[in-house]
Design a protein around this motif. Structure first.
Motif, mmCIF file in Angstrom:
data_model
loop_
_atom_site.group_PDB
_atom_site.id
_atom_site.type_symbol
_atom_site.label_atom_id
_atom_site.label_comp_id
_atom_site.label_asym_id
_atom_site.label_seq_id
_atom_site.Cartn_x
_atom_site.Cartn_y
_atom_site.Cartn_z
ATOM 1 N N ALA B 163 -50.659 -91.737 4.568
ATOM 2 C CA ALA B 163 -51.806 -90.761 4.739
ATOM 3 C C ALA B 163 -52.836 -91.439 3.483
ATOM 4 O O ALA B 163 -52.146 -91.566 2.638
ATOM 5 C CB ALA B 163 -51.203 -89.487 4.678
ATOM 6 N N ILE B 178 -49.912 -82.614 7.448
ATOM 7 C CA ILE B 178 -48.689 -83.384 7.797
ATOM 8 C C ILE B 178 -47.545 -82.430 8.088
ATOM 9 O O ILE B 178 -46.932 -82.448 9.112
ATOM 10 C CB ILE B 178 -48.407 -84.441 6.636
ATOM 11 C CG1 ILE B 178 -49.312 -85.497 6.479
ATOM 12 C CG2 ILE B 178 -46.898 -85.082 6.960
ATOM 13 C CD1 ILE B 178 -49.421 -86.302 5.254
ATOM 14 N N SER B 202 -44.170 -93.741 5.526
ATOM 15 C CA SER B 202 -44.032 -92.649 4.974
ATOM 16 C C SER B 202 -44.561 -91.569 5.800
ATOM 17 O O SER B 202 -44.404 -91.580 6.940
ATOM 18 C CB SER B 202 -44.347 -92.585 3.436
ATOM 19 O OG SER B 202 -43.763 -91.591 2.668
ATOM 20 N N GLY B 203 -44.833 -90.355 5.154
ATOM 21 C CA GLY B 203 -45.230 -89.162 5.679
ATOM 22 C C GLY B 203 -46.183 -89.471 6.721
ATOM 23 O O GLY B 203 -46.331 -88.723 7.759
ATOM 24 N N GLY B 204 -47.248 -90.128 6.388
ATOM 25 C CA GLY B 204 -48.141 -90.352 7.119
ATOM 26 C C GLY B 204 -47.995 -90.848 8.368
ATOM 27 O O GLY B 204 -48.689 -90.765 9.388
ATOM 28 N N LEU B 206 -44.782 -90.592 9.762
ATOM 29 C CA LEU B 206 -43.666 -89.480 10.371
ATOM 30 C C LEU B 206 -44.561 -88.305 11.198
ATOM 31 O O LEU B 206 -44.204 -87.758 11.987
ATOM 32 C CB LEU B 206 -42.927 -88.768 9.162
ATOM 33 C CG LEU B 206 -41.844 -87.795 9.492
ATOM 34 C CD1 LEU B 206 -40.780 -88.551 10.433
ATOM 35 C CD2 LEU B 206 -41.043 -87.154 8.287
ATOM 36 N N TYR B 222 -40.445 -99.687 8.621
ATOM 37 C CA TYR B 222 -40.568 -97.995 8.581
ATOM 38 C C TYR B 222 -39.850 -97.636 7.436
ATOM 39 O O TYR B 222 -38.811 -98.108 6.929
ATOM 40 C CB TYR B 222 -39.937 -97.446 9.870
ATOM 41 C CG TYR B 222 -40.157 -95.952 9.929
ATOM 42 C CD1 TYR B 222 -40.966 -95.321 9.337
ATOM 43 C CD2 TYR B 222 -39.496 -95.278 11.034
ATOM 44 C CE1 TYR B 222 -41.333 -93.869 9.695
ATOM 45 C CE2 TYR B 222 -39.735 -94.004 11.306
ATOM 46 C CZ TYR B 222 -40.601 -93.457 10.804
ATOM 47 O OH TYR B 222 -40.854 -91.633 11.053
ATOM 48 N N ALA B 223 -40.773 -96.799 6.360
ATOM 49 C CA ALA B 223 -40.063 -96.863 4.983
ATOM 50 C C ALA B 223 -40.625 -95.471 4.411
ATOM 51 O O ALA B 223 -41.648 -94.917 4.832
ATOM 52 C CB ALA B 223 -40.402 -97.968 3.902
ATOM 53 N N VAL B 224 -39.976 -94.970 3.593
ATOM 54 C CA VAL B 224 -40.338 -93.630 2.862
ATOM 55 C C VAL B 224 -41.234 -93.860 1.693
ATOM 56 O O VAL B 224 -42.276 -93.113 1.553
ATOM 57 C CB VAL B 224 -39.115 -93.138 2.143
ATOM 58 C CG1 VAL B 224 -38.511 -93.924 1.143
ATOM 59 C CG2 VAL B 224 -39.302 -91.700 1.613
#
Lengths: 286, 322
Positions: B163, B178, B202-204, B206, B222-224
């Motif tokens: 994001a 989010i 990350s959150g963007g 998810l 795919y990662a945090v």
């Protein structure tokens, strides 16, 4: 170096590390107004500077002690303990970091959940411990949070989460990202019942914790001056290459932008929460 | 389309340029060197196979970010028909870093939502390099609600560095946007199939990836946090991104073995960017199979299953404390 510092003879210049040379224990200095304070005065004032009302950071257990009635406290989820699913290692192994954080804080992970009461009103409170790996959210934080929500549902009590976190715990990789979805899904379940979910955002609340359940509660409260945001100020500065406005991402800024309901002084928190809960739950005032 | 080669693909690039030269020579020569060409072509193929067989996680991240990789709109035109793009969050802006709207999948109505990166400089800027602002997530939320109302299954495609970390994004509540999506997607009463097609940042990522089925293309990640971000925090240097990529486990294979994703979709030799058509075919088959599986569940079953799945995320031990 400012022109004033340049003018000063070398002797008068303050050494950069000089501020911290104060003996530990008896005296304390307010990081905001630099007033020299008795440590005991600060403690008696809930770690709020008596001179300028700056809210210093507070450890999770100290917070819970201040917030909850003495009777009827019961810790939830302490049996949930961390492990290292990725065998993660940077300079240091994750396992060793966990052990060091445990030794330093006497906590087993970054969230403490407790059922209890605020002025006799039953509640479940989950509180982040920032001193434990920056309050980062990994599997244990997520699971304890969920167990707290379940307890609130069983007890028919409101759920309050007090945040202080740098975000997701990188050492658990995607498991920690998934805790954002997990905690928020639990909140979605709670939201089906007329049980308040409130968050108190304290300094700092960033990243994965900010961008999951923090802003989706019925009532969102922040502590004065708390830094709250999705991306850290340094990351933003590097991205947009401009100086951030004064007070950016502080609680007062968020209130102005419509992101939170109110800012509450720590010393008034108990009364405020009791009032909000009893109003929402149609209970008599306490 | 001219393919740009990544650093670790240089040996392939050299062979390919040799093929190019030979073809050029053949064009104005009387001698037939087609045998020579096919020999070198075979060599290139084998080289590609060998290199891709042992990609490191960091190299995989490079493939996931490859400038020629198919994006959401590419799959939209190759897999779906009748796409009607909808715009705007109805309160402040349109965000081109997320595209979405109704479309048909094998003739059946559905909702498609995905991150969108740009190809040329101008489009990259318009699409903000695939980094959505709160408006993008709110538009996605609006479309998801609409999908629920009309019982359209949702296909989401994930491809974002993250994001957008900007001043205005913070001012307009990036965190809330989010978090709100996570909240709503947890209980949305339609099937949701999420596929990571490039970068799952990350959150963007998810925020449009809470789903009943989560799939990843073979060389997507795919990662945090980005490997560079993780490295600069834990190793104090972004140059250690390779180490961070290893440690975090960002590849489809690793995440599948950890039980964090459901399915890996194989990519054509040398990655999806080498053959968009093949990549689309493989993706379409997987989407089809997963949708027909999910369609067997009643809505309450579906939502309950999703909730249990979300609750199962995480690894911890339990021990009675004295």
């Amino acid at each position: 170096m400012s022109w004033l510092q340049k003018l000063l003879p070398p002797k008068i210049k303050r050494s950069p590390g000089g501020r911290k040379s104060m003996p530990e224990g008896l005296w304390s200095k307010c990081p905001a107004c630099e007033a020299v304070l008795y440590a005991s005065d600060l403690e008696n004032n809930q770690q709020v500077c008596p001179k300028c009302s700056h809210h210093l950071r507070l450890r999770a257990r100290a917070r819970l002690n201040l917030l909850l009635d003495e009777e009827g406290r019961f810790e939830i989820g302490a049996e949930v303990l961390p492990m290292d699913p990725l065998k993660f290692k940077d300079g240091k192994r994750y396992i060793d970091r966990l052990a060091a954080a445990n030794k330093e804080t006497d906590e087993s992970d970054a969230l403490i959940v407790m059922q209890g009461a605020i002025k006799t009103v039953p509640v479940v409170v989950a509180c982040f411990e920032f001193e434990f790996m920056g309050g980062s959210m990994g599997s244990v934080v997520g699971e304890r949070f969920v167990r707290g929500v379940q307890a609130a549902l069983e007890l028919n009590a409101p759920f309050i989460c007090i945040t202080a976190s740098g975000g997701a715990r990188m050492q658990e990789g995607l498991f920690s990202l998934m805790q954002m979805a997990k905690t928020t899904a639990a909140v979605a379940k709670l939201a089906k019942h007329p049980l308040p979910f409130m968050t108190l955002l304290t300094d700092p609340t960033m990243g994965g914790v900010s961008a999951s359940f923090a802003f989706v509660g019925d009532i969102v409260i922040a502590e004065p001056g708390a830094l709250i945001g999705f991306a850290g100020p340094r990351v933003i500065e590097q991205t947009v290459r401009q100086k951030l406005p004064e007070g950016f991402q502080r609680a007062e800024f968020l209130l102005e932008k419509g992101a939170i309901d109110m800012i509450v002084d720590r010393r008034e928190l108990r009364d405020k929460l009791a009032s909000l809960i009893t109003l929402l739950m149609r209970m008599p005032a306490v | 389309m001219k393919i740009s080669f990544l650093e670790f693909e240089q040996p392939i690039a050299e062979v390919e340029s040799k093929i190019e030269q030979l073809r050029f020579v053949q064009d104005d020569s009387a001698v037939d060197i087609s045998e020579e060409i096919s020999k070198v072509e075979a060599k290139s193929k084998k080289l590609t196979k060998d290199i891709y067989a042992k990609l490191t996680p960091w190299q995989c991240a490079m493939v996931a970010r490859h400038p020629n990789r198919p994006y959401t709109l590419d799959y939209l035109s190759s897999i779906f028909t009748d796409f009607e793009e909808l715009h705007g969050d109805r309160s402040s802006a349109e965000d081109a870093a997320i595209v979405g709207g109704m479309a048909r999948f094998n003739g059946q109505s559905c909702m498609v939502i995905g991150h969108q990166k740009g190809r040329d400089t101008k489009e990259k800027i318009t699409r903000n390099f695939g980094m959505p602002r709160p408006e993008g997530y709110r538009k996605a939320l609006r479309l998801m609600r609409m999908a629920e109302k009309y019982q359209l299954p949702i296909f989401s495609f994930i491809d974002t560095p993250g994001a957008y970390p900007g001043i205005s994004a913070e001012e307009r509540g990036q965190s809330e946007a989010i978090g709100r999506n996570l909240l709503v997607m947890a209980e949305l009463e339609v099937p949701i199939i999420a596929t990571v097609i490039g970068e799952g940042g990350s959150g963007g990522a998810l925020a449009i990836a809470v789903a009943d089925t989560v799939m990843m293309l073979q060389y997507s990640t795919y990662a945090v946090i980005s490997p560079e971000g993780c490295a600069s925090i834990l190793w104090k240097s972004a140059d250690r991104a390779g180490d961070a990529a290893d440690a975090m486990g960002i590849t489809a294979q690793r995440l599948k073995s950890l039980g964090l994703i459901d399915r890996i979709i194989n990519e054509p030799l040398g990655g999806a960017h080498r053959d968009h058509e093949e990549a689309s075919k493989a993706l379409k088959i997987s989407l089809q199979e997963e949708l027909s599986q999910l369609s067997k569940l009643s809505i309450p079953e579906l939502v309950e299953r999703r909730f249990e799945r979300l609750m199962s995320y995480g690894r911890f031990k339990e021990q009675v404390v004295q």
